[in-house]
Design a protein around this motif. Structure first.
Motif, mmCIF file in Angstrom:
data_model
loop_
_atom_site.group_PDB
_atom_site.id
_atom_site.type_symbol
_atom_site.label_atom_id
_atom_site.label_comp_id
_atom_site.label_asym_id
_atom_site.label_seq_id
_atom_site.Cartn_x
_atom_site.Cartn_y
_atom_site.Cartn_z
ATOM 1 N N LEU A 30 -11.018 0.241 -8.823
ATOM 2 C CA LEU A 30 -11.827 0.336 -7.607
ATOM 3 C C LEU A 30 -13.281 0.666 -7.934
ATOM 4 O O LEU A 30 -14.206 0.103 -7.345
ATOM 5 N N ALA A 31 -13.469 1.599 -8.882
ATOM 6 C CA ALA A 31 -14.823 2.038 -9.218
ATOM 7 C C ALA A 31 -15.633 0.953 -9.914
ATOM 8 O O ALA A 31 -16.844 0.823 -9.700
ATOM 9 N N LYS A 32 -14.965 0.150 -10.733
ATOM 10 C CA LYS A 32 -15.672 -0.811 -11.576
ATOM 11 C C LYS A 32 -15.696 -2.228 -10.998
ATOM 12 O O LYS A 32 -16.683 -2.958 -11.150
ATOM 13 N N TYR A 33 -14.600 -2.602 -10.327
ATOM 14 C CA TYR A 33 -14.487 -3.983 -9.823
ATOM 15 C C TYR A 33 -13.979 -3.973 -8.379
ATOM 16 O O TYR A 33 -12.983 -4.632 -8.058
ATOM 17 N N TYR A 34 -14.628 -3.234 -7.520
ATOM 18 C CA TYR A 34 -14.118 -3.094 -6.147
ATOM 19 C C TYR A 34 -13.946 -4.445 -5.466
ATOM 20 O O TYR A 34 -14.829 -5.308 -5.493
ATOM 21 N N ASN A 35 -12.771 -4.606 -4.840
ATOM 22 C CA ASN A 35 -12.473 -5.761 -4.008
ATOM 23 C C ASN A 35 -11.431 -5.305 -2.976
ATOM 24 O O ASN A 35 -10.484 -4.589 -3.332
ATOM 25 N N LYS A 36 -11.600 -5.728 -1.740
ATOM 26 C CA LYS A 36 -10.693 -5.281 -0.683
ATOM 27 C C LYS A 36 -9.232 -5.568 -0.997
ATOM 28 O O LYS A 36 -8.337 -4.825 -0.593
ATOM 29 N N LYS A 37 -8.990 -6.667 -1.710
ATOM 30 C CA LYS A 37 -7.604 -7.034 -2.005
ATOM 31 C C LYS A 37 -6.899 -5.986 -2.863
ATOM 32 O O LYS A 37 -5.672 -5.862 -2.825
ATOM 33 N N TYR A 38 -7.671 -5.211 -3.610
ATOM 34 C CA TYR A 38 -7.067 -4.195 -4.470
ATOM 35 C C TYR A 38 -6.546 -3.002 -3.671
ATOM 36 O O TYR A 38 -5.782 -2.184 -4.195
ATOM 37 N N GLY A 60 -1.833 12.163 -4.550
ATOM 38 C CA GLY A 60 -2.626 11.850 -5.732
ATOM 39 C C GLY A 60 -3.192 10.450 -5.694
ATOM 40 O O GLY A 60 -4.375 10.226 -5.990
ATOM 41 N N ILE A 61 -2.366 9.481 -5.298
ATOM 42 C CA ILE A 61 -2.802 8.084 -5.267
ATOM 43 C C ILE A 61 -3.742 7.821 -4.093
ATOM 44 O O ILE A 61 -4.854 7.304 -4.272
ATOM 45 N N LEU A 62 -3.300 8.172 -2.890
ATOM 46 C CA LEU A 62 -4.112 7.892 -1.705
ATOM 47 C C LEU A 62 -5.377 8.745 -1.674
ATOM 48 O O LEU A 62 -6.459 8.269 -1.318
ATOM 49 N N GLY A 63 -5.238 10.018 -2.048
ATOM 50 C CA GLY A 63 -6.391 10.917 -2.000
ATOM 51 C C GLY A 63 -7.472 10.528 -2.987
ATOM 52 O O GLY A 63 -8.652 10.447 -2.636
ATOM 53 N N SER A 64 -7.091 10.263 -4.236
ATOM 54 C CA SER A 64 -8.094 9.905 -5.236
ATOM 55 C C SER A 64 -8.726 8.552 -4.928
ATOM 56 O O SER A 64 -9.935 8.365 -5.111
ATOM 57 N N SER A 65 -7.937 7.601 -4.435
ATOM 58 C CA SER A 65 -8.482 6.292 -4.061
ATOM 59 C C SER A 65 -9.478 6.428 -2.911
ATOM 60 O O SER A 65 -10.532 5.777 -2.911
ATOM 61 N N PHE A 66 -9.143 7.270 -1.949
ATOM 62 C CA PHE A 66 -10.040 7.509 -0.813
ATOM 63 C C PHE A 66 -11.373 8.080 -1.284
ATOM 64 O O PHE A 66 -12.442 7.645 -0.851
ATOM 65 N N ILE A 67 -11.319 9.064 -2.187
ATOM 66 C CA ILE A 67 -12.545 9.686 -2.678
ATOM 67 C C ILE A 67 -13.377 8.693 -3.490
ATOM 68 O O ILE A 67 -14.604 8.644 -3.377
ATOM 69 N N THR A 68 -12.697 7.880 -4.296
ATOM 70 C CA THR A 68 -13.408 6.836 -5.048
ATOM 71 C C THR A 68 -14.130 5.886 -4.104
ATOM 72 O O THR A 68 -15.318 5.572 -4.294
ATOM 73 N N LEU A 69 -13.451 5.430 -3.069
ATOM 74 C CA LEU A 69 -14.049 4.518 -2.094
ATOM 75 C C LEU A 69 -15.194 5.190 -1.347
ATOM 76 O O LEU A 69 -16.205 4.568 -1.023
ATOM 77 N N PHE A 70 -15.047 6.490 -1.092
ATOM 78 C CA PHE A 70 -16.109 7.232 -0.398
ATOM 79 C C PHE A 70 -17.393 7.231 -1.223
ATOM 80 O O PHE A 70 -18.480 6.966 -0.701
ATOM 81 N N TYR A 71 -17.270 7.504 -2.520
ATOM 82 C CA TYR A 71 -18.463 7.545 -3.368
ATOM 83 C C TYR A 71 -19.030 6.149 -3.633
ATOM 84 O O TYR A 71 -20.201 6.012 -3.989
ATOM 85 N N LEU A 72 -18.208 5.135 -3.453
ATOM 86 C CA LEU A 72 -18.701 3.765 -3.557
ATOM 87 C C LEU A 72 -19.336 3.288 -2.253
ATOM 88 O O LEU A 72 -19.799 2.155 -2.168
ATOM 89 N N LYS A 73 -19.322 4.182 -1.242
ATOM 90 C CA LYS A 73 -19.854 3.876 0.091
ATOM 91 C C LYS A 73 -19.097 2.725 0.752
ATOM 92 O O LYS A 73 -19.676 1.879 1.447
ATOM 93 N N GLY A 129 -20.243 4.822 -12.475
ATOM 94 C CA GLY A 129 -19.333 3.818 -12.985
ATOM 95 C C GLY A 129 -17.899 4.276 -12.884
ATOM 96 O O GLY A 129 -17.456 4.773 -11.844
ATOM 97 N N ILE A 130 -17.129 4.165 -13.986
ATOM 98 C CA ILE A 130 -15.730 4.588 -13.941
ATOM 99 C C ILE A 130 -15.616 6.109 -13.823
ATOM 100 O O ILE A 130 -14.549 6.627 -13.505
ATOM 101 N N GLY A 131 -16.731 6.807 -14.073
ATOM 102 C CA GLY A 131 -16.744 8.253 -13.891
ATOM 103 C C GLY A 131 -16.436 8.660 -12.462
ATOM 104 O O GLY A 131 -15.913 9.746 -12.210
ATOM 105 N N VAL A 132 -16.746 7.776 -11.500
ATOM 106 C CA VAL A 132 -16.409 8.039 -10.100
ATOM 107 C C VAL A 132 -14.902 8.159 -9.957
ATOM 108 O O VAL A 132 -14.383 9.088 -9.320
#
Length: 353
Positions: free
Chosen positions: A132-140, A162-175, A304-307
């Protein structure tokens, strides 16, 4: 102030979450568990821990700056997607080998955290957030939902969070999270956790729960804080044994059940319980200071992937508020954060002011 410009997931969120958990447990102690409410010493110890954590995070926030971060471009999109799919296949294979779906069978659940799962879960968690952080695409996002469903069948709420929460935070920082989408996503996380926790509780043999899913959350908070309350008089008496178990063999949570309550049961004991039992108040102080400093450092270099890495670490630190830092697999995620800090060490400097 715009929703997108507020950093809701900075490390100080941990303090807010701890106090919220304490409040839930205090309410639960009246209604579902205790004859008496939580003791003042429990409350003061937890508040002290919050102060130490916040002091470490604030110090780094105002004393350290980062000019830039190195880019890690060696992971291709196809490779990451392949690893995500491999993780899902491994977890599916895990359920086939143990003979069913652990969510609906407490015996299977007790045997569900196999070596296959210990590979599959962190592999999926890391790769989906890096993807998500490096190659964001809605399909993912479909892979995120699929992962939450498959790992949720293991019967553990922490996997879903763990899965939903971390993905949500990643998407948040990706705006990529709007206010409306944020509300929907959080609702899905809450409902998912409540559902998994409730269904799993109903499948436990020889136990008949009458609490509804929401009441069960308050009960669990109260019970976990009760365990910590019983740990406080025993502070420092295990002399690092729990810590050694985390990084060797054995079950720290089962040991805590035997040592504190004197029966063979796997217990969660809060973020504070294990270290307090091992090293007392001094150990707790060191742990909370370390976490505050460490999370703030990783937060500062989340590029980058640090997000994705920061999102994973902050999410599982929040999970630890209830469960306790007794999983070597999650400490491995902290190791990823340390590697990120080392990679970017030359770009981290003290502010002059």
């Amino acid at each position: 102030m715009k929703f997108e410009k507020v950093d809701f997931f900075q490390p100080l969120l941990v303090v807010v979450a701890i106090l919220a958990f304490l409040g839930m447990g205090y309410i639960g102690s009246f209604n579902y568990r205790f004859e008496n409410p939580l003791k003042l010493k429990v409350i003061l110890t937890i508040v002290f821990s919050c102060i130490i954590f916040a002091a470490g995070a604030i110090f780094v926030k105002y004393k350290i700056s980062v000019d830039e971060t190195k880019k890690l471009d060696f992971l291709s999109e196809k490779l990451i997607v392949s690893l995500v799919i491999i993780a899902l296949i491994l977890q599916t294979l895990n359920m086939v080998l143990i003979g069913g779906i652990p969510l609906f069978n407490s015996v299977l659940k007790s045997n569900a955290t196999t070596n296959i799962w210990r590979i599959a879960y962190p592999l999926f968690l890391i790769m989906i957030n890096v993807l998500l952080a490096k190659y964001y695409n809605k399909k993912y996002l479909l892979l995120v939902v699929l992962g939450a469903l498959i790992f949720g069948l293991n019967g553990y709420r922490t996997s879903v969070l763990g899965i939903l929460g971390s993905s949500f935070i990643t998407l948040f920082y990706l705006k990529k999270i709007s206010r409306k989408l944020g509300i929907v996503f959080i609702a899905i996380i809450v409902v998912g956790m409540l559902a998994v926790g409730y269904i799993a509780s109903q499948s436990i043999a020889n136990q008949h729960w009458t609490l509804n899913p929401l009441e069960l959350v308050f009960y669990r908070a109260a019970f976990t804080l009760e365990v910590f309350e019983k740990i406080i008089p025993l502070g420092g008496t295990t002399h690092g044994h729990i810590l050694s178990m985390i990084f060797s063999s054995g079950s720290p949570r089962t040991f805590i059940g035997q040592y504190v309550l004197h029966y063979d049961v796997c217990l969660t004991s809060t973020l504070f319980g294990p270290v307090y039992l091992d090293f007392g108040l001094v150990g707790l102080t060191v742990q909370m200071l370390f976490m505050g400093v460490f999370l703030q450092l990783v937060h500062k270099i989340k590029k980058g992937i640090g997000v994705g890495i920061y999102s994973i670490i902050i999410t599982h630190t929040l999970i630890w508020i209830e469960t306790g830092p007794t999983d070597i697999m999650i400490w491995f995620l902290y190791l990823l954060g340390l590697i990120l800090i080392i990679i970017n060490f030359n770009y981290i400097k003290l502010n002059k002011n």
